[in-house]
Design a protein around this motif. Structure first.
Motif, PDB file in Angstrom:
ATOM      1  N   VAL A   1       0.826  -1.210   0.000  1.00 38.34           N
ATOM      2  CA  VAL A   1       0.000   0.000   0.000  1.00 38.34           C
ATOM      3  C   VAL A   1       0.860   1.260   0.000  1.00 38.34           C
ATOM      4  CG1 VAL A   1      -1.745   1.304   1.275  1.00 38.34           C
ATOM      5  CG2 VAL A   1      -1.858  -1.199   1.190  1.00 38.34           C
ATOM      6  N   ARG A   2       1.900   1.253   0.828  1.00 45.68           N
ATOM      7  CA  ARG A   2       2.691   2.476   0.970  1.00 45.68           C
ATOM      8  C   ARG A   2       4.025   2.149   1.613  1.00 45.68           C
ATOM      9  NH1 ARG A   2       2.600   7.232   4.658  1.00 45.68           N
ATOM     10  NH2 ARG A   2       1.280   6.045   6.073  1.00 45.68           N
ATOM     11  N   ILE A   3       5.039   2.929   1.262  1.00 48.68           N
ATOM     12  CA  ILE A   3       6.318   2.892   1.975  1.00 48.68           C
ATOM     13  C   ILE A   3       6.420   4.188   2.758  1.00 48.68           C
ATOM     14  CG2 ILE A   3       8.821   2.731   1.804  1.00 48.68           C
ATOM     15  CD1 ILE A   3       8.490   1.449  -0.927  1.00 48.68           C
ATOM     16  N   VAL A   4       6.645   4.054   4.049  1.00 45.24           N
ATOM     17  CA  VAL A   4       6.761   5.253   4.883  1.00 45.24           C
ATOM     18  C   VAL A   4       8.163   5.287   5.499  1.00 45.24           C
ATOM     19  CG1 VAL A   4       5.732   4.072   6.870  1.00 45.24           C
ATOM     20  CG2 VAL A   4       5.766   6.576   6.787  1.00 45.24           C
ATOM     21  N   GLU A   5       8.841   6.424   5.333  1.00 44.07           N
ATOM     22  CA  GLU A   5      10.156   6.586   5.929  1.00 44.07           C
ATOM     23  C   GLU A   5      10.018   6.725   7.441  1.00 44.07           C
ATOM     24  OE1 GLU A   5      12.977   6.299   4.357  1.00 44.07           O
ATOM     25  OE2 GLU A   5      11.986   6.051   2.415  1.00 44.07           O
ATOM     26  N   PHE A   6      11.024   6.279   8.167  1.00 52.06           N
ATOM     27  CA  PHE A   6      10.975   6.290   9.626  1.00 52.06           C
ATOM     28  C   PHE A   6      10.675   7.692  10.155  1.00 52.06           C
ATOM     29  CE2 PHE A   6      12.991   6.934  13.750  1.00 52.06           C
ATOM     30  CZ  PHE A   6      12.453   5.891  14.489  1.00 52.06           C
ATOM     31  N   ALA A   7      11.322   8.679   9.569  1.00 51.49           N
ATOM     32  CA  ALA A   7      11.131  10.059  10.063  1.00 51.49           C
ATOM     33  C   ALA A   7       9.709  10.543   9.902  1.00 51.49           C
ATOM     34  CB  ALA A   7      12.100  11.006   9.329  1.00 51.49           C
ATOM     35  N   ASP A   8       8.980   9.962   8.950  1.00 52.13           N
ATOM     36  CA  ASP A   8       7.612  10.396   8.673  1.00 52.13           C
ATOM     37  C   ASP A   8       6.571   9.426   9.212  1.00 52.13           C
ATOM     38  OD1 ASP A   8       8.585  12.612   7.069  1.00 52.13           O
ATOM     39  OD2 ASP A   8       9.095  11.119   5.560  1.00 52.13           O
ATOM     40  N   ALA A   9       7.005   8.350   9.868  1.00 49.79           N
ATOM     41  CA  ALA A   9       6.086   7.284  10.293  1.00 49.79           C
ATOM     42  C   ALA A   9       5.454   7.591  11.647  1.00 49.79           C
ATOM     43  CB  ALA A   9       6.837   5.960  10.368  1.00 49.79           C
ATOM     44  N   SER A  10       4.224   7.103  11.801  1.00 44.67           N
ATOM     45  CA  SER A  10       3.560   7.186  13.097  1.00 44.67           C
ATOM     46  C   SER A  10       4.091   6.076  14.001  1.00 44.67           C
ATOM     47  CB  SER A  10       2.052   7.020  12.910  1.00 44.67           C
ATOM     48  OG  SER A  10       1.760   5.701  12.454  1.00 44.67           O
ATOM     49  N   GLU A  11       3.734   6.109  15.274  1.00 49.60           N
ATOM     50  CA  GLU A  11       4.175   5.063  16.195  1.00 49.60           C
ATOM     51  C   GLU A  11       3.666   3.702  15.758  1.00 49.60           C
ATOM     52  OE1 GLU A  11       6.351   5.175  18.704  1.00 49.60           O
ATOM     53  OE2 GLU A  11       6.706   7.228  18.019  1.00 49.60           O
ATOM     54  N   GLU A  12       2.416   3.661  15.293  1.00 45.68           N
ATOM     55  CA  GLU A  12       1.853   2.395  14.824  1.00 45.68           C
ATOM     56  C   GLU A  12       2.626   1.881  13.609  1.00 45.68           C
ATOM     57  OE1 GLU A  12      -2.422   0.566  13.197  1.00 45.68           O
ATOM     58  OE2 GLU A  12      -2.237   2.686  13.766  1.00 45.68           O
ATOM     59  N   GLU A  13       2.979   2.771  12.710  1.00 44.83           N
ATOM     60  CA  GLU A  13       3.729   2.369  11.512  1.00 44.83           C
ATOM     61  C   GLU A  13       5.147   1.943  11.866  1.00 44.83           C
ATOM     62  OE1 GLU A  13       1.414   5.206   8.260  1.00 44.83           O
ATOM     63  OE2 GLU A  13       3.126   5.978   9.404  1.00 44.83           O
ATOM     64  N   ARG A  14       5.740   2.568  12.858  1.00 42.11           N
ATOM     65  CA  ARG A  14       7.089   2.195  13.282  1.00 42.11           C
ATOM     66  C   ARG A  14       7.128   0.810  13.921  1.00 42.11           C
ATOM     67  NH1 ARG A  14       9.687   7.871  15.749  1.00 42.11           N
ATOM     68  NH2 ARG A  14       9.627   9.013  13.766  1.00 42.11           N
ATOM     69  N   ALA A  15       5.984   0.317  14.365  1.00 44.64           N
ATOM     70  CA  ALA A  15       5.922  -1.021  14.958  1.00 44.64           C
ATOM     71  C   ALA A  15       5.982  -2.125  13.903  1.00 44.64           C
ATOM     72  CB  ALA A  15       4.646  -1.162  15.786  1.00 44.64           C
ATOM     73  N   VAL A  16       5.810  -1.768  12.623  1.00 46.73           N
ATOM     74  CA  VAL A  16       5.891  -2.750  11.537  1.00 46.73           C
ATOM     75  C   VAL A  16       7.341  -3.195  11.376  1.00 46.73           C
ATOM     76  CG1 VAL A  16       5.616  -3.060   9.038  1.00 46.73           C
ATOM     77  CG2 VAL A  16       3.895  -1.781  10.342  1.00 46.73           C
ATOM     78  N   THR A  17       7.583  -4.498  11.160  1.00 45.57           N
ATOM     79  CA  THR A  17       8.946  -5.032  11.032  1.00 45.57           C
ATOM     80  C   THR A  17       9.323  -5.393   9.598  1.00 45.57           C
ATOM     81  OG1 THR A  17       8.139  -7.270  11.534  1.00 45.57           O
ATOM     82  CG2 THR A  17       8.955  -5.941  13.375  1.00 45.57           C
TER      83      THR A  17
END
Length: 451
Positions: free
Chosen positions: A150-166
């Motif tokens: 669906v999307r690639i999100v850079e760490f700097a732009d990611a939400s906490e929920e998105e940062r939990a993805v491995t």
């Protein structure tokens, strides 16, 4: 479908603390850029484009040294990964096919992984390479919905929920040329870094209703190199994999962790490699040879049944025929050694041709260099070179000929002849005792004068 490779290699690599461009730092005696090019070469690409920036001339030289047909383009200002691909537009303007974007500082992506991406492209417009990270850290995250990315999100732009993805982004991407550059045209620098991200291709592709997926690989394949510590880790990864591969192919490594291999080392089955052996670039060892401990090989060929070492050095141009023996503290350079010939002890054979069944005595030296030019020595079949022979090139020794120990050979020796070239010994009774007495007096005098 035709394949083109785009390899991004413009970064300076500040954390390397080096004047050398990051992608030129070596792993297994080849620049990491060459490793990336070598992985992509397995796909038989129709075109290869390397994007260089810092150290442009040096990067271009390394790239063309591996592949003369490579296109090297310059990214003068580094405004993100999408901008890096954009500068390849002219180099690919007449190309009709799929483009794989690789990174010069991510050298371990396997050919099988790239082939899996090509296969996935059959049902999708864009394919991204991802990996499950043990420690995701600051990697970009791949946000999936079933088999669609669906999307690639850079760490700097990611939400906490998105940062939990491995499931993380390697940066490697595949799309056909027309689609890739059409999507890049729509990218804007709306991110924390103010750069043009290639990762934005995914979201833009979805807006157009195009299929996007991700292929997973082992995390070790995506190892990026940004520091000397990473470089050492990459060397260890390469060596571990290369040693394992050799052993699976039937090579015996008696103490694997002590054997160092190069990116192009080739060793045949049933060869035995003893501990602490170093293989530089350009070495081929045929089946059934034995390389003994503490030997150093580079740019050479070792045939079946040959024995090298211990403590031997084979330099570029050394060509050992079958069943040759090269022993301890022997150096061979730019020389062909015939079948069954033995150079067993403390000798230097450079710029020479040796026949079959010849024996080279301990301490033999081919004196090949006159200070300006190199000259060649030729020794025939079944010759016997006595210990401590100096062969002053250019010179030849014929078949079944012999030199006396301690000889300095300056003239050609015919077949079956014996050549002796040394000063006649003179023996002077009692002189040694008198000389020692003189020297001892001098020593005592110096000791007194120093007080």
């Amino acid at each position: 479908m035709s394949i083109a490779l785009v390899i991004l290699a413009a970064g300076k690599g500040t954390r390397m603390n080096s004047d050398l461009p990051k992608v030129l730092h070596p792993i297994a005696n080849a620049p990491m850029l060459v490793h990336a090019m070598q992985a992509g070469a397995a796909l038989a690409p129709e075109r290869v484009v390397v994007v260089a920036g810092h150290g442009f001339d040096a990067v271009r030289s390394a790239a063309t040294g591996f592949d003369e047909g490579v296109f090297v383009v310059e990214q003068k200002e580094q405004n993100g990964t999408a901008h890096a691909v954009e500068v390849c537009r002219d180099a690919l303007k007449d190309f009709d096919g799929d483009v794989i974007v690789l990174f010069g500082d991510t050298p371990f992506v396997r050919a099988e992984t790239l082939e899996a991406m090509v296969a996935a492209k059959a049902q999708n417009a864009v394919v991204v390479l991802g990996f499950e990270a043990a420690d995701p850290g600051k990697y970009g995250r791949l946000l999936m919905s079933e088999d669609q990315l669906v999307r690639i999100v850079e760490f700097a732009d990611a939400s906490e929920e998105e940062r939990a993805v491995t499931f993380c982004n390697s940066g490697v991407m595949l799309a056909d040329r027309e689609t890739l550059f059409s999507l890049i045209d729509d990218i804007t620098p709306n991110n924390a870094q103010g750069e043009f991200y290639l990762t934005d291709v995914v979201g833009l592709a979805h807006k157009r209703g195009l299929g996007v997926t991700a292929v997973a690989c082992e995390e070790s394949e995506t190892l990026g190199i940004n520091s000397r510590v990473h470089l050492a880790e990459a060397e260890a990864v390469f060596q571990t994999h290369a040693r394992q591969e050799l052993m699976e192919l039937g090579v015996t490594l008696q103490q694997p962790d002590t054997v160092m291999l190069s990116f192009d080392t080739v060793i045949g089955r049933d060869t035995i490699i003893e501990p602490n052996v170093y293989f530089g670039p350009g070495v081929t060892v045929e089946s059934g040879a034995r390389i003994r401990t503490f030997s150093h090989l580079e740019g050479c060929h070792v045939s079946r049944g040959a024995i090298v070492g211990p403590y031997a050095r084979l330099r570029p141009g050394a060509e050992l025929s079958e069943n040759v023996h090269v022993g301890n503290f022997v150096e061979i350079k730019n020389a062909e050694i015939g079948e069954g010939t033995k150079v067993n002890h403390l000798s230097y054979i450079g710029d020479a041709t040796l026949g079959t069944g010849t024996n080279i005595g301990a301490g033999t030296i081919t004196c090949n260099y006159d200070g300006v030019m190199k000259h060649r020595t030729t020794i025939g079949d079944k010759a016997f070179i006595g210990s401590n022979t100096m062969l002053i090139a250019p010179v030849s020794v014929g078949n079944e000929a012999m030199t006396g120990s301690g000889s300095v050979i300056t003239k050609d020796v015919p077949d079956t002849a014996l050549a002796i070239a040394r000063a006649e010994q003179q023996t002077k009774p009692g002189v040694a005792q008198k000389l020692f007495e003189i020297l001892k007096k001098r020593k005592r005098k110096r000791a007194l004068e120093s007080k």
